[in-house]
Design a protein around this motif. Structure first.
Motif, PDB file in Angstrom:
ATOM      1  N   LEU A   1       5.124   0.994   7.428  1.00 22.54           N
ATOM      2  CA  LEU A   1       5.537   2.234   8.087  1.00 22.54           C
ATOM      3  C   LEU A   1       7.018   2.515   7.855  1.00 22.54           C
TER       4      LEU A   1
ATOM      5  N   GLY B   1       2.141   6.198   3.682  1.00 24.56           N
ATOM      6  CA  GLY B   1       1.418   5.805   4.880  1.00 24.56           C
ATOM      7  C   GLY B   1       0.870   4.393   4.815  1.00 24.56           C
ATOM      8  N   LEU B   2      -0.233   4.173   5.503  1.00 23.50           N
ATOM      9  CA  LEU B   2      -0.896   2.869   5.587  1.00 23.50           C
ATOM     10  C   LEU B   2      -2.197   2.956   4.814  1.00 23.50           C
TER      11      LEU B   2
ATOM     12  N   SER C   1       7.377   4.025   4.587  1.00 28.71           N
ATOM     13  CA  SER C   1       6.866   5.401   4.624  1.00 28.71           C
ATOM     14  C   SER C   1       7.898   6.368   5.183  1.00 28.71           C
TER      15      SER C   1
ATOM     16  N   ASP D   1       1.237   5.954  15.422  1.00 32.12           N
ATOM     17  CA  ASP D   1       2.545   5.665  14.819  1.00 32.12           C
ATOM     18  C   ASP D   1       2.692   6.394  13.493  1.00 32.12           C
ATOM     19  N   MET D   2       1.653   6.323  12.672  1.00 30.52           N
ATOM     20  CA  MET D   2       1.688   7.019  11.375  1.00 30.52           C
ATOM     21  C   MET D   2       1.865   8.512  11.572  1.00 30.52           C
TER      22      MET D   2
ATOM     23  N   LEU E   1       1.332  11.931   5.291  1.00 22.59           N
ATOM     24  CA  LEU E   1       1.031  10.508   5.418  1.00 22.59           C
ATOM     25  C   LEU E   1      -0.443  10.347   5.787  1.00 22.59           C
ATOM     26  N   SER E   2      -0.963   9.163   5.559  1.00 23.80           N
ATOM     27  CA  SER E   2      -2.339   8.890   5.935  1.00 23.80           C
ATOM     28  C   SER E   2      -2.489   7.439   6.337  1.00 23.80           C
ATOM     29  N   ALA E   3      -3.603   7.144   7.006  1.00 20.78           N
ATOM     30  CA  ALA E   3      -3.909   5.781   7.421  1.00 20.78           C
ATOM     31  C   ALA E   3      -5.356   5.479   7.049  1.00 20.78           C
TER      32      ALA E   3
END
Length: 427
Positions: free
Chosen positions: A351, A360-361, A354, A381-382, A393-395
């Motif tokens: 993170l 992202g994750l 990022s 959090d992301m 961003l993405s997770a």
């Protein structure tokens, strides 16, 4: 008199040529000149077609898209760029499942899934809950669809210009938990991501979708080996950045030129290229970072290397679409998987990268007892980070049923690398 006039003409022509080329020197000239030979360190991860799906005629629409994609593949590969996958992404699936029961929708997507496997293309059905205020029932339907299909991809939008959408964050966590429990080896989460501020016509999966009329395409690169080659033999950040900018720009403009030919020949509109240097089992972005820092990923210097890569990407004036950042997918990169197993990188460190330059994750292995609440906190959090810096961003989180801290994953997907599960940080 003739000699004098000829001399004047020579001077005029010389000045005209100088004026014409001067704006391109030196950096722009390097970027605009296309190489005659493709860079062997660059592959095309995906050519993604965007289709405005109509249930009444989806088979013909898919056939038209596949025809274009095959033509694009021929053009790119004839110029020395291997194409790893051809892909199709639609508008958000709730738009074309209105009026259907859950079972009817699942049956329809099973047919679409079978068609994708038969014709060997990857398929994304777009996001659930694209807009603030969309019903969480869309997420419940998505969980059923992905649990009952083998190759379809999808996402769920958890943040936008209006901020973090906390009901969507919780809905995404529930989808992840459902896919963990309902799919073989818990691999269903490889095909799902919580996304934040990710724009339309992103070519990378599982985030890809569109919101327009379709009949468009975009290109995603696999170029981690190019980054490693650019960094080889130097620890000077300025030199490394310039080398990477030059080599990636040459590849980008060459690919863009061939994409323009696809546009002209097929009538499908070229929307741009995502220059994120995606890694694979054979092309490690972790190895590229370590080539520059001379230290394992996760040690001091990793943030600086990551920022250097992203700065080089932003320097390139190609037609961008998608993330255009540094992707660090733990389970798709052998070096990153090793550093994760060693405990050198974590969710919090990823993170932090990022915040500067990452996306992202991505493919994060988690213990099977990770709760919906814990998943929500990680996704939140992301999403908070995406809103703070207004960046996509993405997770893609992968809790694994029956696996705990210290145990190895046992995925059988050809694109995934196995790694040791680390203890989830206390939130």
């Amino acid at each position: 008199m003739q000699l004098r006039n000829g001399f004047r003409s020579f001077i005029f022509i010389g000045l005209a040529v100088f004026v014409a080329i001067a704006p391109l020197c030196p950096a722009q000239a390097r970027q605009r000149s296309a190489p005659n030979v493709a860079n062997p360190n660059v592959k095309i991860r995906a050519v993604t077609a965007f289709v405005n799906l109509d249930r009444a005629q989806y088979q013909q629409q898919i056939a038209d898209a596949v025809k274009m994609l095959h033509r694009a593949q021929i053009i790119f590969e004839s110029r020395g760029y291997p194409v790893q996958t051809i892909r199709i992404a639609t508008q958000p699936f709730p738009q074309y499942t209105q009026g259907m029961t859950t079972q009817q929708a699942v049956d329809f997507f099973k047919q679409l899934d079978a068609l994708a496997q038969q014709q060997k293309f990857a398929m994304s059905i777009g996001p659930a809950m694209l807009n603030a205020g969309d019903s969480p029932a869309q997420a419940d339907l998505l969980a059923e669809i992905l649990s009952n299909t083998k190759s379809l991809n999808a996402s769920l939008m958890v943040a936008g210009d209006d901020g973090v959408r906390w009901p969507a964050v919780g809905a995404a966590a529930r989808v992840m938990k459902k896919l963990e429990e309902a799919t073989e080896h818990s691999q269903g989460n490889f095909r799902f991501a919580a996304i934040a501020l990710v724009p339309p016509v992103t070519p990378f999966f599982p985030a890809a979708y569109h919101t327009g009329f379709g009949h468009q395409f975009a290109v995603a690169l696999e170029s981690a080996n190019l980054v490693a080659a650019a960094f080889k033999g130097t620890t000077d950040l300025a030199v490394a950045r310039q080398r990477l900018t030059d080599s990636l720009a040459s590849a980008a403009f060459d690919v863009q030129q061939h994409a323009g030919r696809v546009d002209q020949e097929t009538g499908w509109t070229y929307m741009g290229i995502d220059l994120s240097p995606a890694p694979s089992k054979e092309a490690s972005i972790g190895a590229a970072i370590e080539e520059l820092t001379k230290e394992p990923v996760g040690m001091s210097g990793t943030m600086t290397a990551a920022a250097t890569i992203t700065a080089a990407i932003k320097d390139i004036k190609a037609t961008h679409t998608g993330y255009n950042g540094l992707m660090l997918p733990v389970l798709e990169d052998p070096v990153l998987a090793q550093r994760w197993s060693e405990g050198r990188i974590s969710i919090d460190s990823l993170l932090s990268y990022s915040a500067v330059c990452g996306t992202g994750l991505d493919t994060i292995p988690l213990p099977g007892d990770t709760t919906v609440e814990q998943l929500s906190l990680i996704i939140g959090d992301m999403a908070t980070l995406a809103v703070k810096w207004h960046k996509p961003l993405s997770a893609r989180l992968m809790p694994i049923t029956g696996k705990g801290w210290g145990e190895a994953t046992d995925f059988n997907d050809p694109f995934l690398v196995n790694a040791t599960i680390q203890q989830l940080e206390k939130k």
